[in-house]
Design an enzyme around this catalytic site. Structure first.
Site, mmCIF file in Angstrom:
data_model
loop_
_atom_site.group_PDB
_atom_site.id
_atom_site.type_symbol
_atom_site.label_atom_id
_atom_site.label_comp_id
_atom_site.label_asym_id
_atom_site.label_seq_id
_atom_site.Cartn_x
_atom_site.Cartn_y
_atom_site.Cartn_z
ATOM 1 N N CYS A 147 8.339 -5.483 -9.069
ATOM 2 C CA CYS A 147 7.150 -4.989 -9.777
ATOM 3 C C CYS A 147 7.572 -4.237 -11.040
ATOM 4 C CB CYS A 147 6.296 -4.128 -8.844
ATOM 5 S SG CYS A 147 4.607 -3.863 -9.457
ATOM 6 N N HIS A 182 5.401 -7.925 -4.704
ATOM 7 C CA HIS A 182 6.058 -7.036 -3.740
ATOM 8 C C HIS A 182 6.501 -7.853 -2.518
ATOM 9 C CE1 HIS A 182 5.292 -2.980 -5.407
ATOM 10 N NE2 HIS A 182 4.256 -3.568 -5.986
ATOM 11 N N GLU A 199 8.445 -7.160 -0.174
ATOM 12 C CA GLU A 199 8.615 -6.363 1.056
ATOM 13 C C GLU A 199 7.388 -6.415 1.960
ATOM 14 O OE1 GLU A 199 7.318 -3.241 -2.127
ATOM 15 O OE2 GLU A 199 8.348 -5.185 -2.022
#
Length: 541
Positions: free
Chosen positions: A379, A515, A517
């Site tokens: 990001c 993102h 994750e």
């Protein structure tokens, strides 16, 4: 069968691990072949945590459908290996907002609106909606018993048990058994008082989950069972574990499924936890170790990066490697002390907002690029990788982001509104935040270039879906300059927004706007984070 409800409450104090306990119970049930969903109720009056400071609330977890939710939703997804929705997390703010809107529309036929029945009925309706189509719904109530803001939820629990019956609804109470060092013994009195408070309002927990630093003796377990009016086998010891992913295994060994099955009139519940157990052993006793330099600015509260630190654990477990994190404060990182990065095997720049600590992150990116150290930017990390490359390789010294300088003459990073204004709506799905900004929020498509590292990392998939939470975008006007100087645009949205960049003349230099994750799970680590960890291991070797 009709959905069965497991309510998880907390006593004595917060941060006991209700989220991990709820996730562990749901994981055991899912591994036994049941269809399971999970719900987090947050008693605060905010509509969602999206406008709350990371220092106030920790990480904001984003679901595929674009909901900004509590970080426990991330635990649920990681444990259950599933994608949840905005329905799996609601707040007091949402409940009251809904009831007030209904009242304004005349849906209550002019009645006086009260906590009982109207607020409680709204709570029950939301809980039952999530349970539809499932065998079990695990419901975690935030906060602790006795909190004034939690009272309507406890009343909803009480009413549901009354309406559905004791073989459809059970209560698990997570509570602390403190060890008093001066006395040299563990104390059960806080738990007794916590359970008494529950019983005073009409709820008798069937299972006590006793959080403790040391094992409980048989005598103490017996004392807890007697004083809390539960069966002897319903006091489950939840001792501190080396890894949160050990908890389902520990609960299974403690026999938590026996009282659950008994209370629901079910046959013996037998989960298959073989694969899970193997991964946990690799987390606890791995063959290899690497160190990742994590350059961030919320280091006082590492919960702000919870999904990312967990994703590194997932990736490591799947290649039998412990990922040690070296936390580096980006505000203190300059070219004089940059050698603090000498002993790391990879450098990670996470997402974030604001100008604080930006130059330190750019210094870390320069160091990773020049020294051929595996690098992953996420990001804001991708946006800074672009700025660093434009300034130091393409020689555009004034390249900047309008987030840091509204009047910059080289707006390499700009607001999503600017892209929309220049290109038309072009079917770009955006979200208007309560503070007035336009965001990309939730899951979006990304098209990968075939001759790229990221394409190989995602098993040669040309189209991937990943989650976003940001207002700023890389300016496509700089694409030609970037590619001419050696930075490949390796991922784009269908609308030609830049989603991923990498440097070809580098062993592993990848940065992504999304993102990754948020989609990482213990059994299914995210592809680009796994590739980054593999590259760091290779670099070390």
């Amino acid at each position: 069968m009709q959905p069965k409800y497991i309510f998880v409450t907390g006593g004595v104090l917060s941060s006991l691990g209700k989220g991990i306990s709820s996730s562990s119970i749901a994981t055991l049930l899912k591994s036994s072949g049941f269809k399971v969903s999970i719900l987090k109720i947050d008693p605060y009056i905010n509509v969602d945590p999206g406008t709350m400071s990371p220092l106030e609330h920790g990480e904001v977890f984003v679901t595929a459908d674009g909901a900004e939710t509590d970080l426990d939703i991330g635990h649920y997804e990681r444990f259950l290996d599933t994608s949840l929705t905005k329905a799996n997390n609601f707040t007091t703010g949402q409940v009251y907002l809904s009831v007030i809107e209904n009242e304004r529309q005349g849906k209550y036929l002019g009645k006086t609106i009260q906590v009982v029945p109207h607020i409680v009925d709204e709570i029950k309706a939301r809980i039952k909606n999530v349970a539809k189509g499932n065998d079990f719904l695990v419901v975690e109530l935030g906060g602790t018993v006795g909190d004034i803001e939690g009272m309507p939820y406890l009343e909803a629990m009480r009413q549901m048990k009354h309406e559905l019956g004791s073989n459809q609804v059970i209560s698990i109470h997570v509570t602390l058994i403190p060890f008093i060092k001066a006395a040299g013994e563990q104390k059960t009195k806080p738990t007794q008082h916590s359970v008494q408070e529950l019983r005073r309002i009409g709820i008798s927990p069937q299972i006590i989950l006793a959080r403790c630093e040391k094992p409980l003796s048989k005598e103490l377990k017996r004392k807890l069972a007697l004083s809390c009016d539960v069966d002897d086998d319903s006091v489950i010891v939840a001792e501190d574990a080396q890894s949160i992913y050990q908890c389902p295994i520990n609960f299974l060994k403690e026999g938590i499924l026996t009282p659950i099955a008994k209370n629901f009139n079910l046959d013996c519940i037998q989960p298959n936890m073989d694969e899970w157990d193997m991964l946990v052993k690799k987390i606890i006793s791995p063959k290899n170790q690497i160190t990742i330099g994590f350059v961030g600015k919320y280091l006082d509260l590492k919960e702000s990066y919870k999904s990312l630190t967990e994703a590194l654990i997932h990736a490591g477990a799947n290649i039998d490697t412990r990922v040690n994190i070296k936390w580096i404060d980006s505000e203190k990182l300059d070219m004089q002390n940059i050698k603090i990065l000498e002993d790391v095997d990879g450098i990670l720049i996470p997402g974030g907002f604001g100008h604080r600590g930006i130059e330190g992150k750019i210094n870390a990116i320069t160091y990773a690029r020049e020294n051929k150290i595996p690098f992953l930017g996420i990001c804001l990390g991708m946006q800074l990788a672009i700025l660093e490359f434009l300034r130091n390789v393409a020689n555009i010294k004034n390249a900047n982001s309008v987030e840091f300088d509204v009047h910059t003459k080289e707006p390499a990073i700009y607001l999503i509104e600017d892209f929309i204004d220049q290109n038309g709506q072009n079917q770009i799905r955006t979200h208007k935040s309560p503070l007035g900004g336009t965001m990309r929020l939730g899951e979006y498509d990304c098209i990968l270039k075939k001759d790229s590292v990221i394409y190989q990392s995602y098993h040669s998939q040309e189209l991937i879906k990943e989650r976003h939470r940001h207002r700023y975008e890389a300016n496509p006007k700089y694409k030609e300059i970037l590619e001419k100087n050696g930075m490949q645009i390796s991922g784009e949205s269908p609308n030609q927004l830049i989603e991923a960049v990498e440097i070809k003349e580098h062993p592993f230099f990848v940065a992504v706007q999304f993102h990754p994750e948020f989609t990482s799970r213990l059994k299914n680590p995210n592809a680009i984070i796994l590739a980054f960890v593999k590259s760091a291991l290779q670099f070390k070797k």
